[in-house]
Scaffold this motif. Structure first.
Motif, PDB file in Angstrom:
ATOM      1  N   THR A   1      28.530   0.595  49.170  1.00  0.00           N
ATOM      2  CA  THR A   1      27.712   1.249  50.189  1.00  0.00           C
ATOM      3  C   THR A   1      28.487   2.474  50.674  1.00  0.00           C
ATOM      4  O   THR A   1      29.639   2.675  50.303  1.00  0.00           O
ATOM      5  N   GLU A   2      27.876   3.258  51.539  1.00  0.00           N
ATOM      6  CA  GLU A   2      28.561   4.432  52.074  1.00  0.00           C
ATOM      7  C   GLU A   2      29.813   4.041  52.855  1.00  0.00           C
ATOM      8  O   GLU A   2      30.767   4.796  52.942  1.00  0.00           O
TER       9      GLU A   2
ATOM     10  N   TYR B   1      31.580   0.956  52.456  1.00  0.00           N
ATOM     11  CA  TYR B   1      32.479  -0.047  51.882  1.00  0.00           C
ATOM     12  C   TYR B   1      32.549   0.119  50.373  1.00  0.00           C
ATOM     13  O   TYR B   1      31.526   0.252  49.734  1.00  0.00           O
ATOM     14  N   PRO B   2      33.709   0.112  49.746  1.00  0.00           N
ATOM     15  CA  PRO B   2      35.020   0.039  50.390  1.00  0.00           C
ATOM     16  C   PRO B   2      35.322   1.286  51.218  1.00  0.00           C
ATOM     17  O   PRO B   2      34.738   2.336  50.998  1.00  0.00           O
ATOM     18  N   GLU B   3      36.250   1.151  52.131  1.00  0.00           N
ATOM     19  CA  GLU B   3      36.580   2.245  53.032  1.00  0.00           C
ATOM     20  C   GLU B   3      37.264   3.374  52.260  1.00  0.00           C
ATOM     21  O   GLU B   3      37.954   3.155  51.280  1.00  0.00           O
ATOM     22  N   TYR B   4      37.055   4.594  52.725  1.00  0.00           N
ATOM     23  CA  TYR B   4      37.724   5.751  52.146  1.00  0.00           C
ATOM     24  C   TYR B   4      39.236   5.527  52.202  1.00  0.00           C
ATOM     25  O   TYR B   4      39.731   5.017  53.203  1.00  0.00           O
ATOM     26  N   PRO B   5      40.000   5.892  51.134  1.00  0.00           N
ATOM     27  CA  PRO B   5      39.550   6.668  49.970  1.00  0.00           C
ATOM     28  C   PRO B   5      39.181   5.826  48.758  1.00  0.00           C
ATOM     29  O   PRO B   5      39.008   6.373  47.672  1.00  0.00           O
ATOM     30  N   VAL B   6      39.092   4.519  48.904  1.00  0.00           N
ATOM     31  CA  VAL B   6      38.842   3.676  47.733  1.00  0.00           C
ATOM     32  C   VAL B   6      37.395   3.797  47.282  1.00  0.00           C
ATOM     33  O   VAL B   6      36.467   3.679  48.078  1.00  0.00           O
ATOM     34  N   GLY B   7      37.194   3.997  45.996  1.00  0.00           N
ATOM     35  CA  GLY B   7      35.861   4.059  45.430  1.00  0.00           C
ATOM     36  C   GLY B   7      35.288   5.458  45.389  1.00  0.00           C
ATOM     37  O   GLY B   7      35.532   6.283  46.273  1.00  0.00           O
ATOM     38  N   ASN B   8      34.550   5.737  44.323  1.00  0.00           N
ATOM     39  CA  ASN B   8      33.862   7.017  44.154  1.00  0.00           C
ATOM     40  C   ASN B   8      32.420   6.928  44.654  1.00  0.00           C
ATOM     41  O   ASN B   8      31.914   5.834  44.909  1.00  0.00           O
ATOM     42  N   ALA B   9      31.758   8.078  44.768  1.00  0.00           N
ATOM     43  CA  ALA B   9      30.349   8.092  45.163  1.00  0.00           C
ATOM     44  C   ALA B   9      29.590   9.231  44.494  1.00  0.00           C
ATOM     45  O   ALA B   9      28.446   9.479  44.847  1.00  0.00           O
ATOM     46  N   TRP B  10      30.207   9.913  43.507  1.00  0.00           N
ATOM     47  CA  TRP B  10      29.532  11.061  42.900  1.00  0.00           C
ATOM     48  C   TRP B  10      28.267  10.660  42.154  1.00  0.00           C
ATOM     49  O   TRP B  10      27.359  11.474  41.991  1.00  0.00           O
ATOM     50  N   ALA B  11      28.176   9.398  41.695  1.00  0.00           N
ATOM     51  CA  ALA B  11      26.957   8.916  41.046  1.00  0.00           C
ATOM     52  C   ALA B  11      26.104   8.102  42.009  1.00  0.00           C
ATOM     53  O   ALA B  11      25.167   7.424  41.597  1.00  0.00           O
ATOM     54  N   GLY B  12      26.425   8.167  43.301  1.00  0.00           N
ATOM     55  CA  GLY B  12      25.718   7.387  44.299  1.00  0.00           C
ATOM     56  C   GLY B  12      26.458   6.093  44.593  1.00  0.00           C
ATOM     57  O   GLY B  12      27.544   5.838  44.083  1.00  0.00           O
TER      58      GLY B  12
ATOM     59  N   THR C   1      26.405   1.834  44.584  1.00  0.00           N
ATOM     60  CA  THR C   1      25.844   0.829  43.683  1.00  0.00           C
ATOM     61  C   THR C   1      26.069  -0.558  44.261  1.00  0.00           C
ATOM     62  O   THR C   1      27.189  -1.094  44.221  1.00  0.00           O
ATOM     63  N   THR C   2      25.034  -1.149  44.814  1.00  0.00           N
ATOM     64  CA  THR C   2      25.129  -2.522  45.288  1.00  0.00           C
ATOM     65  C   THR C   2      25.200  -3.464  44.091  1.00  0.00           C
ATOM     66  O   THR C   2      24.988  -3.059  42.944  1.00  0.00           O
ATOM     67  N   VAL C   3      25.467  -4.728  44.357  1.00  0.00           N
ATOM     68  CA  VAL C   3      25.457  -5.703  43.273  1.00  0.00           C
ATOM     69  C   VAL C   3      24.056  -5.791  42.671  1.00  0.00           C
ATOM     70  O   VAL C   3      23.902  -5.886  41.449  1.00  0.00           O
ATOM     71  N   ALA C   4      23.033  -5.730  43.512  1.00  0.00           N
ATOM     72  CA  ALA C   4      21.662  -5.739  42.992  1.00  0.00           C
ATOM     73  C   ALA C   4      21.419  -4.530  42.094  1.00  0.00           C
ATOM     74  O   ALA C   4      20.776  -4.630  41.047  1.00  0.00           O
TER      75      ALA C   4
END
Length: 531
Positions: A418-419, A421-432, A434-437
């Motif tokens: 989600t926007e 979680y995980p907290e910044y800086p962990v995880g990318n978001a350039w492709a949006g 992605t929930t488990v669903a």
């Protein structure tokens, strides 16, 4: 035989009763219909169960190294929690011993590659398959039928009971992969092995190791030692450098193979090669080595000098050493994001590199940007997004080429859940996000309109590590979404249903917990108490 697509999981009532000395029933056992990925056919035998006893043993087809390897692996898993000796014994063709049996060939109703039949009676648990991988897939299923405490690394009290029935199973796709980027941030070999342990549980059969990128060169090449001395000295953000010696890499390869997983090394090119260019001045067109790169995005100076013969002498040496260490069939030669190169430049580069890969006895695998330069009859490409060279990928598929589907919007497990979680800086978001669903809500055959469904070789869950700082964060991003990709790659398309997947996924929570996997307890999933 496998049931029809519409009846992928079936419970068949039976009047069978337990034989003398067997459990009086199946109370306390794990249901056969909670497996991930979902088997093709499940038949439960009510009132019947198998108990593994202190004097129990495992039996492997006599003379078969593959059967013995699977039996040794299973016995090794069970000895610690049960405290039992569990010797592995040879199995003659006519023998029907009491215990756990791993039979290669012979009477087996599932003849598809990697398929298996798992039969549980009050006397024996029998895994039958026609190939090595089928036996390991059967072992992966059996692990989910054992009590959760079987995943403990300490002795636990029994009983060790398995519910009676028959599972007949085979995969939808031959390729079910997990990409692990160790180039941006190095992961110690022990952590890579832990990752292998978890993906193997869910019948992921390929580990795609992204060994090289702008920020780091992670595998020792003895003929070019500065690649790791300089190129492996740092990582994204200037931290978490390191590399694998050839002995360590070979240990990872062997460890994976012993669990039914084949390693595919990726060497990158013609861009993403700053770590090599920083290591050797002669690889640069101007003869000057740049400083090592520690940025978060791609290096602007990471392009190989495509007109220099030294470049291909270098790649010949690198591919040769890696091929000698890698028994698997593929070497991945990169090719992604080479947008500033002309088609002629791409064609020339990939033609040369493909010949080098083939010279050293391996098959060519590359990102979708290379599809237009490859011979589709002998190579495989990996799709990650639309809008780059769709027509080339479609043309390759129509010409008989094989494509692995790894859409970034659903199968890149380095994306944030989600926007927040995980907290910044962990995880990318350039492709949006992605929930488990979301990781479950996609179909390989619908990702690229016009691509023939029969050209799809399988699926891959990719984890890039620019924003991942160690195995705990890697696991938290990858799991449980990796299980969604495993299910898509294995189970029949007609069984794809989030509402029926959720409870099966939830049942894996306690198993991941007992295995010390730092998975994300997504609110999408009804995890049981204690997960």
């Amino acid at each position: 035989m496998l049931v029809s697509a519409a009846l992928a999981v079936t419970a068949i009532l039976s009047t069978a009763t337990a034989s003398a000395g067997s459990p009086s029933g199946a109370s306390g056992t794990e249901p056969l219909d909670r497996i991930v990925p979902q088997p093709a056919e499940v038949r439960t035998t009510p009132g019947v169960a198998f108990d593994l006893d202190p004097d129990g043993a495992l039996y492997a087809t006599a003379g078969s190294g593959d059967a013995k390897a699977a039996a040794d692996f299973l016995a090794g898993l069970l000895r610690k929690p049960t405290g039992y000796a569990l010797p592995v014994r040879g199995l003659s063709a006519s023998a029907k011993p009491a215990g756990i049996v791993l039979a290669l060939g012979g009477a087996n109703s599932v003849t598809k590659p990697e398929g298996y039949q798992l039969q549980v009676t009050s006397r024996a648990v029998t895994i039958s398959a026609d190939d090595r991988q089928g036996l390991f897939n059967g072992v992966a299923t059996l692990r989910q039928l054992l009590p959760v405490k079987a995943d403990r690394q300490e002795r636990m009290p029994g009983p060790w009971r398995i519910r009676g029935g028959v599972i007949s199973d085979a995969p939808r796709y031959a390729y079910r992969g997990a990409l692990l980027d160790v180039a941006r941030h190095h992961l110690p070999d022990a952590d890579v092995k832990k990752y292998i342990d978890t993906i193997a549980r869910y019948k992921i059969n390929y580990l795609h190791m992204h060994l090289i990128d702008d920020q780091g060169w992670r595998l020792q090449i003895k003929s070019w030692p500065e690649l790791t001395t300089i190129g492996g000295s740092t990582g994204t953000g200037g931290i978490l450098g390191g590399f694998y010696t050839q002995e360590q890499y070979k240990s990872i390869v062997d460890y994976a193979y012993a669990r039914g997983v084949t390693v595919i090394p990726e060497i990158e090119g013609p861009i993403h090669m700053h770590s090599a260019l920083a290591s050797y001045a002669e690889l640069n067109c101007d003869g000057k080595a740049p400083e090592p790169y520690t940025g978060w995005l791609n290096s602007e100076d990471g392009r190989l000098c495509l007109d220099s013969p030294v470049t291909y002498e270098f790649l010949d040496d690198v591919i040769g050493e890696i091929a000698a260490l890698t028994p698997g069939p593929y070497i991945h030669i990169g090719g992604d994001e080479a947008h500033d190169l002309s088609q002629a430049e791409l064609d020339g580069h990939f033609e040369k590199v493909a010949k080098l890969v083939e010279k050293h006895g391996k098959k060519v695998f590359g990102w979708q940007e290379a599809a237009g330069s490859f011979d589709p009859a002998t190579t495989m490409t990996e799709f990650w997004t639309t809008g780059i060279n769709d027509e080339q990928v479609i043309a390759a598929g129509k010409a008989g080429g094989k494509v692995v589907m790894a859409p970034a919007t659903n199968a890149y497990v380095d994306m944030k859940y989600t926007e927040s979680y995980p907290e910044y800086p962990v995880g990318n978001a350039w492709a949006g996000t992605t929930t488990v669903a979301d990781s479950y809500d996609w179909k390989p055959e619908e990702q690229l309109a016009g691509l023939p469904a029969n050209s799809i070789a399988g699926v891959e869950a990719a984890l890039f590590t620019e924003t991942v700082f160690g195995i705990n964060q890697a696991e938290n991003l990858a799991f449980p979404r990796m299980l969604s990709i495993a299910e898509i790659g294995w189970a029949k398309a007609s069984t794809h249903d989030w509402d029926t997947f959720k409870p099966r996924l939830a049942a894996q929570g306690p198993r991941l917990r007992e295995s010390r996997v730092n998975y994300y307890p997504s609110p999408d999933v009804p995890w049981p108490l204690g997960s």
